[in-house]
Design a protein around this motif. Sequence first.
Motif, PDB file in Angstrom:
ATOM      1  N   ASP A  11       0.810  -1.217   0.000  1.00 17.12           N
ATOM      2  CA  ASP A  11       0.000   0.000   0.000  1.00 17.12           C
ATOM      3  C   ASP A  11       0.841   1.265   0.000  1.00 17.12           C
ATOM      4  O   ASP A  11       0.376   2.322  -0.425  1.00 17.12           O
ATOM      5  N   THR A  12       2.065   1.156   0.501  1.00 20.19           N
ATOM      6  CA  THR A  12       2.950   2.317   0.556  1.00 20.19           C
ATOM      7  C   THR A  12       4.303   1.973  -0.054  1.00 20.19           C
ATOM      8  O   THR A  12       4.620   0.801  -0.274  1.00 20.19           O
ATOM      9  N   MET A  13       5.077   3.004  -0.308  1.00 15.18           N
ATOM     10  CA  MET A  13       6.385   2.810  -0.935  1.00 15.18           C
ATOM     11  C   MET A  13       7.379   3.814  -0.372  1.00 15.18           C
ATOM     12  O   MET A  13       7.008   4.799   0.282  1.00 15.18           O
ATOM     13  N   SER A  14       8.645   3.572  -0.652  1.00 15.84           N
ATOM     14  CA  SER A  14       9.699   4.511  -0.295  1.00 15.84           C
ATOM     15  C   SER A  14      10.010   5.404  -1.490  1.00 15.84           C
ATOM     16  O   SER A  14       9.829   5.001  -2.648  1.00 15.84           O
ATOM     17  N   GLY A  15      10.482   6.593  -1.196  1.00 11.56           N
ATOM     18  CA  GLY A  15      10.831   7.508  -2.269  1.00 11.56           C
ATOM     19  C   GLY A  15      11.385   8.814  -1.730  1.00 11.56           C
ATOM     20  O   GLY A  15      11.434   9.038  -0.516  1.00 11.56           O
ATOM     21  N   ILE A  16      11.807   9.668  -2.641  1.00  9.60           N
ATOM     22  CA  ILE A  16      12.344  10.988  -2.313  1.00  9.60           C
ATOM     23  C   ILE A  16      11.322  12.043  -2.706  1.00  9.60           C
ATOM     24  O   ILE A  16      10.866  12.073  -3.851  1.00  9.60           O
ATOM     25  N   VAL A  17      10.965  12.909  -1.757  1.00 11.62           N
ATOM     26  CA  VAL A  17      10.058  14.009  -2.088  1.00 11.62           C
ATOM     27  C   VAL A  17      10.805  15.334  -1.998  1.00 11.62           C
ATOM     28  O   VAL A  17      11.639  15.530  -1.107  1.00 11.62           O
ATOM     29  N   LEU A  18      10.519  16.198  -2.940  1.00 11.84           N
ATOM     30  CA  LEU A  18      11.011  17.573  -2.916  1.00 11.84           C
ATOM     31  C   LEU A  18       9.910  18.416  -2.285  1.00 11.84           C
ATOM     32  O   LEU A  18       8.777  18.441  -2.774  1.00 11.84           O
ATOM     33  N   THR A  19      10.225  19.106  -1.183  1.00 13.24           N
ATOM     34  CA  THR A  19       9.188  19.827  -0.442  1.00 13.24           C
ATOM     35  C   THR A  19       9.100  21.306  -0.804  1.00 13.24           C
ATOM     36  O   THR A  19       8.216  22.007  -0.328  1.00 13.24           O
ATOM     37  N   GLY A  20      10.021  21.782  -1.644  1.00 11.98           N
ATOM     38  CA  GLY A  20       9.980  23.173  -2.068  1.00 11.98           C
ATOM     39  C   GLY A  20      11.256  23.521  -2.807  1.00 11.98           C
ATOM     40  O   GLY A  20      12.170  22.699  -2.925  1.00 11.98           O
ATOM     41  N   HIS A  21      11.315  24.738  -3.326  1.00 14.85           N
ATOM     42  CA  HIS A  21      12.530  25.188  -4.005  1.00 14.85           C
ATOM     43  C   HIS A  21      13.594  25.534  -2.970  1.00 14.85           C
ATOM     44  O   HIS A  21      13.302  26.128  -1.934  1.00 14.85           O
ATOM     45  N   GLY A  22      14.838  25.137  -3.267  1.00 15.67           N
ATOM     46  CA  GLY A  22      15.902  25.463  -2.334  1.00 15.67           C
ATOM     47  C   GLY A  22      17.067  24.505  -2.431  1.00 15.67           C
ATOM     48  O   GLY A  22      17.305  23.892  -3.479  1.00 15.67           O
ATOM     49  N   ASP A  23      17.779  24.358  -1.319  1.00 14.30           N
ATOM     50  CA  ASP A  23      18.974  23.525  -1.271  1.00 14.30           C
ATOM     51  C   ASP A  23      18.571  22.057  -1.092  1.00 14.30           C
ATOM     52  O   ASP A  23      17.386  21.707  -1.106  1.00 14.30           O
ATOM     53  N   THR A  24      19.572  21.202  -0.879  1.00 16.22           N
ATOM     54  CA  THR A  24      19.299  19.774  -0.758  1.00 16.22           C
ATOM     55  C   THR A  24      18.515  19.421   0.505  1.00 16.22           C
ATOM     56  O   THR A  24      18.043  18.291   0.635  1.00 16.22           O
ATOM     57  N   ASP A  25      18.385  20.372   1.440  1.00 15.92           N
ATOM     58  CA  ASP A  25      17.558  20.102   2.621  1.00 15.92           C
ATOM     59  C   ASP A  25      16.080  20.013   2.272  1.00 15.92           C
ATOM     60  O   ASP A  25      15.255  19.635   3.111  1.00 15.92           O
ATOM     61  N   LYS A  26      15.746  20.333   1.025  1.00 10.63           N
ATOM     62  CA  LYS A  26      14.365  20.192   0.557  1.00 10.63           C
ATOM     63  C   LYS A  26      14.082  18.780   0.047  1.00 10.63           C
ATOM     64  O   LYS A  26      12.948  18.484  -0.342  1.00 10.63           O
ATOM     65  N   LEU A  27      15.090  17.926   0.012  1.00  4.57           N
ATOM     66  CA  LEU A  27      14.925  16.538  -0.421  1.00  4.57           C
ATOM     67  C   LEU A  27      14.772  15.645   0.807  1.00  4.57           C
ATOM     68  O   LEU A  27      15.628  15.655   1.695  1.00  4.57           O
ATOM     69  N   HIS A  28      13.695  14.866   0.857  1.00  4.18           N
ATOM     70  CA  HIS A  28      13.420  14.037   2.031  1.00  4.18           C
ATOM     71  C   HIS A  28      13.099  12.608   1.606  1.00  4.18           C
ATOM     72  O   HIS A  28      12.247  12.383   0.730  1.00  4.18           O
ATOM     73  N   TYR A  29      13.774  11.655   2.239  1.00 10.49           N
ATOM     74  CA  TYR A  29      13.482  10.236   2.015  1.00 10.49           C
ATOM     75  C   TYR A  29      12.336   9.827   2.930  1.00 10.49           C
ATOM     76  O   TYR A  29      12.364  10.076   4.133  1.00 10.49           O
ATOM     77  N   ARG A  30      11.312   9.197   2.336  1.00 12.50           N
ATOM     78  CA  ARG A  30      10.166   8.734   3.115  1.00 12.50           C
ATOM     79  C   ARG A  30       9.826   7.302   2.720  1.00 12.50           C
ATOM     80  O   ARG A  30      10.047   6.897   1.570  1.00 12.50           O
TER      81      ARG A  30
END
Length: 356
Positions: A11-30
């Motif tokens: 039902d769920t998966m892992s992936g990388i989400v971009l949460t906004g424009h900016g530096d690499t701190d906007k990339l989150h593994y979930r």
Amino acid sequence: MTSTIPSSIPDTMSGIVLTGHGDTDKLHYRDDLPIPILSNQDVLIRVAAAGVNNTDLNTRLAWYSKKEADSTDASWSGQALSFPLIQGADVCGIIVAVGSKVNPKRIGERVLIEPCLQEANGETLNPPGYFGSECNGGFAQYTKVADRHAYAIQSDLSDSELASFPCSYSTAENMLSRANVCAQDRVLISGASGGVGSAAVQLAKARGAHVIAITSASKRQALTDIGADQVVTREDDLVSVLGENSVDVVIDLVAGEQWPTFLQVLSPGGRYAVSGAIGGAFVELDVRTLYLKDLSLFGCTVLAPNVFQNLIHYLEQGKIKPLVAKTYSLKEIVQAQEAFQKKNHLGKIVLTVATR
């Protein structure tokens, strides 16, 4: 009506989400992302590998915006992005489910995704969009795309090798097609050691052209090894080294301060194609050079018909070879993008994706 996802798919998966424009701190593994919901014309793909591109970084940094510090036009299509967003335009994977209007025999096919999209989320895109920009992309365990944009591939190449092709090679092939590159043309390629540039070197040679590559001195031999007939460095004066009116086509991914010399070295009736501006987006144009030499300039973004299918044929016939610089796991996306930005590699950086 939509498809039913097989019970074997979580039902769920892992992936990388971009949460906004900016530096690499906007990339989150979930690891709690929902599996994509298919429309009638979609296919669900279990991602095996996904390449890293300039588009990923440009989108994150809002580089596409023509308004300083404004995110309202900071996407590939010039529209505001919707966050969180799963990026990733280069995808190799396996079809594991299909929409109600897609032939179920497609399940099990190994595919490459055509990144330039005419259709997404069950709707026609006008103007076209880009996979991982106007819709979620491949930096996840599963992704979806319209059936028409998932191309079956028969190849002995690895998943990571195949994921090095879609964006770079289709972009390069599109530029060569728009500029009508043919045998005996003298073709000058800027940014030749990058993903698109190295692809253009191989594809131009496949057409029988004489290829002149621009790169750093340290990568001279590597470009010769993949087919360049002549290599000049970024520091060289092109007019002094090549001569005025010496090339038929310029394939440009750099632009920047050197741009006026590209028109100087083009012969009368020459063709210039551009699909990148990593050296700087603003250039100086002497319009007299443009019209007195009867030059043709091509901006290349939307893929021409048959370009991606041509790429599939090249791959299946072994006419082009992968150039994978390094692979990283999906969790290592920040390290992968940092390595990409250093520009010390030849070819592509690819993320490998482990499924549950």
